[in-house]
Design an enzyme around this catalytic site. Sequence first.
Site, PDB file in Angstrom:
ATOM      1  N   HIS B 103       0.817  -1.227   0.000  1.00  0.00           N
ATOM      2  CA  HIS B 103       0.000   0.000   0.000  1.00  0.00           C
ATOM      3  C   HIS B 103       0.840   1.262   0.000  1.00  0.00           C
ATOM      4  CE1 HIS B 103      -2.096  -3.299   2.167  1.00  0.00           C
ATOM      5  NE2 HIS B 103      -3.083  -2.977   1.346  1.00  0.00           N
ATOM      6  N   ASP B 204      36.021 -29.871  13.432  1.00  0.00           N
ATOM      7  CA  ASP B 204      36.318 -31.153  12.821  1.00  0.00           C
ATOM      8  C   ASP B 204      37.628 -31.161  12.044  1.00  0.00           C
ATOM      9  OD1 ASP B 204      36.217 -33.666  11.569  1.00  0.00           O
ATOM     10  OD2 ASP B 204      34.058 -33.699  11.872  1.00  0.00           O
ATOM     11  N   HIS B 207      37.901 -34.889   9.797  1.00  0.00           N
ATOM     12  CA  HIS B 207      37.378 -35.200   8.464  1.00  0.00           C
ATOM     13  C   HIS B 207      38.267 -34.667   7.343  1.00  0.00           C
ATOM     14  CE1 HIS B 207      36.213 -31.021   7.906  1.00  0.00           C
ATOM     15  NE2 HIS B 207      35.677 -31.285   6.746  1.00  0.00           N
ATOM     16  N   HIS B 212      38.198 -34.576   2.350  1.00  0.00           N
ATOM     17  CA  HIS B 212      38.821 -33.708   1.342  1.00  0.00           C
ATOM     18  C   HIS B 212      40.051 -34.353   0.709  1.00  0.00           C
ATOM     19  CE1 HIS B 212      36.015 -30.672   2.581  1.00  0.00           C
ATOM     20  NE2 HIS B 212      36.483 -30.655   3.809  1.00  0.00           N
ATOM     21  N   ASP B 360      31.900 -31.441   1.214  1.00  0.00           N
ATOM     22  CA  ASP B 360      31.226 -31.404   2.517  1.00  0.00           C
ATOM     23  C   ASP B 360      29.708 -31.504   2.431  1.00  0.00           C
ATOM     24  OD1 ASP B 360      33.384 -31.083   4.389  1.00  0.00           O
ATOM     25  OD2 ASP B 360      33.641 -29.036   3.657  1.00  0.00           O
TER      26      ASP B 360
END
Lengths: 175, 455
Positions: B103, B204, B207, B212, B360
């Site tokens: 409006h 982490d 990992h 990777h 990931d």
Amino acid sequence: MADQEELAGLELAYQVEQFYNREARFMNQRQHRQWLETMVHQDIHYWLPINENRFAKDRRPEVTPEDGGIYDDNYGDLEFRISRLETGQVWMEDPPSRIRHLISNVEVYHTDDDKLLNVYSNFHVYRNRRQRDETNLIGGRVDLLVREGDSFKILKRRINLDMRVVLDKNLYFFM
Amino acid sequence: MVNVDNLIDLENGIQSKKVFWDQEVYDQEIERIFGRSWLFLTHESQIPEPGDFFTTYMGEDPIIVARQMDGSIKAFINSCTHRGNQVCHADSGNTRSFNCSYHGWSFGIDGELAMVPLEAEVYFNKLDKAAHRLPEVTQVDNYRGFIFGCFDAEAPPLQEWLGDMAWYMDSWADTGGGAELIGTPMKTILKCNWKVPSENFIGDGYHVGWTHSAALQMIGGPLSALSGNGELPPMDDVGAQITTRHGHGFGVIWELGHAIHRDPGDYIQFQQQTLPEVIEKKGEWRGKFYTGHWNSGLFPNCSFLYGTNTFKIWHPKGPHEIEVWTWTLVQKNMSPELKREIKKQAIQTFGTAGTLESDDGENMETCTRTNRGFQTRRGTMNSSMGMDGDGRHPELPGVLGASFIGETSYRGFYRFWSEIMKADSWADIHKNDETWIDNWLGKDAVSGMAARNIA
Ligand code: FES
Ligand SMILES: [Fe+2]
């Protein structure tokens, strides 16, 4: 962008379309190295800028290669990405995912330089992974192709992906 | 109310899988965590001029962050006080007003309701405009250029919220001209719970070598030995894991700040040139942190990789989806060429098409999705690695773990997660300010890292 006036003739346009179809097949069959070695120019700039939603009246300049992007790759960068895929240690590609490229709206123009063609095309990339993970990505490409004999090499590619938030978990594939 | 003690076993480093799936857990997180924590909004370098704005979220609430005419920064809810329409649809820009597309109510850059169409004719000038400003975020503050907002007036000041984490971050946020975020953020989606990437980035180290593997092998350099967990370096002097009062934490590998960059030459040179300043200003320890690589998290949903120059926020979109926003983190004193080079490499590793990013995402999605199964969800997850080594360090603040590859900062993240989920108010949380380490690990817990005297 070079002169866009002069449309390529039927035969040349046909050759470019076949070039793109072959490229798509290489992608879909994971022949990435073959793609790189036979279709990509040593001096390539392979670029996918980051989109932003801006007001129409926004006066900031359009994005340029200086701004970098999701892809901002030279030949060595592309080679690096392909070598990574070839290590056999990319777990998310084991079992391999499926990918299909549909290429359309190919427009081929001569430029001031006999050897260079300015080409527009659209793509629809379908990715299907694991059991039922699927994404559809649609966009356009602006290429500068170098004529080499009966074929071509991609010297510049600008990819425009038609989304702000990329509705996929990554874009680790070639468009 | 969710019974948090059924979800988290602090003593053994165990979490119920329900924390990644259940709607009721999520609803309580939105209210008690996102409603009471300081949340990252933007960096001041992204809105340098008066009238500059940036739109984001706090939890699922749409937020406008705007630079005021006097240079200060305000944040307010991006929803019209008339009928609730979103008032700004641009990601960023510069404006004098936000005009609602429904409006036509118009709000100033300060969030005040400035103009109402036909105000005299249809409201007979009786509308209380002051009462209809865009609701302001209760607290907005700035840590060395990083702007945060908080909806709880009782929350401690930002500096106290960041606490010991800021002591560590000062090694690079208060040296080299300070840090900034550059470029337009990339945005993607992941169909995962927001805590999966938050815990991954915060702690982490485990990992890295496996997830990777392919990218590390290709990058080469000192980290390539980790690829496929092939050859582990000696674990007793590689780095550290740290967690702090409000769940912020990180893992650091010494000396390898640059190691994910394919071509780190100029970056290493910058660090070597600036290191003496860091040591002079912040001391030997923080000099050591300055040249390290950090995988880090600011509770609840902001993560960064110092060294790899990546800064992320994970916006929750329900329990099973997030929006990932990614910027490049640089030092202000770097040359424009170096910033450009670093941006390219940071995006190439952890951008939308990143060589490590793409490793990931799928793990994060399936860590979430498997819990759709009722029996699966009754199971638990383990983050007990290196537990015996958690404790105090004589010279470094917070709780330190025994080695870089450990889960200390996971445990610290869920320690504070359970505390804030259970607390009725910030007053409850404050009761543990002096005793949180004693209550968690006992009075005499000495970090295994300190015991080995690595300094
Ligand atoms: S909803 Fe915004 S003006 Fe009516
Ligand atoms: Fe990772």
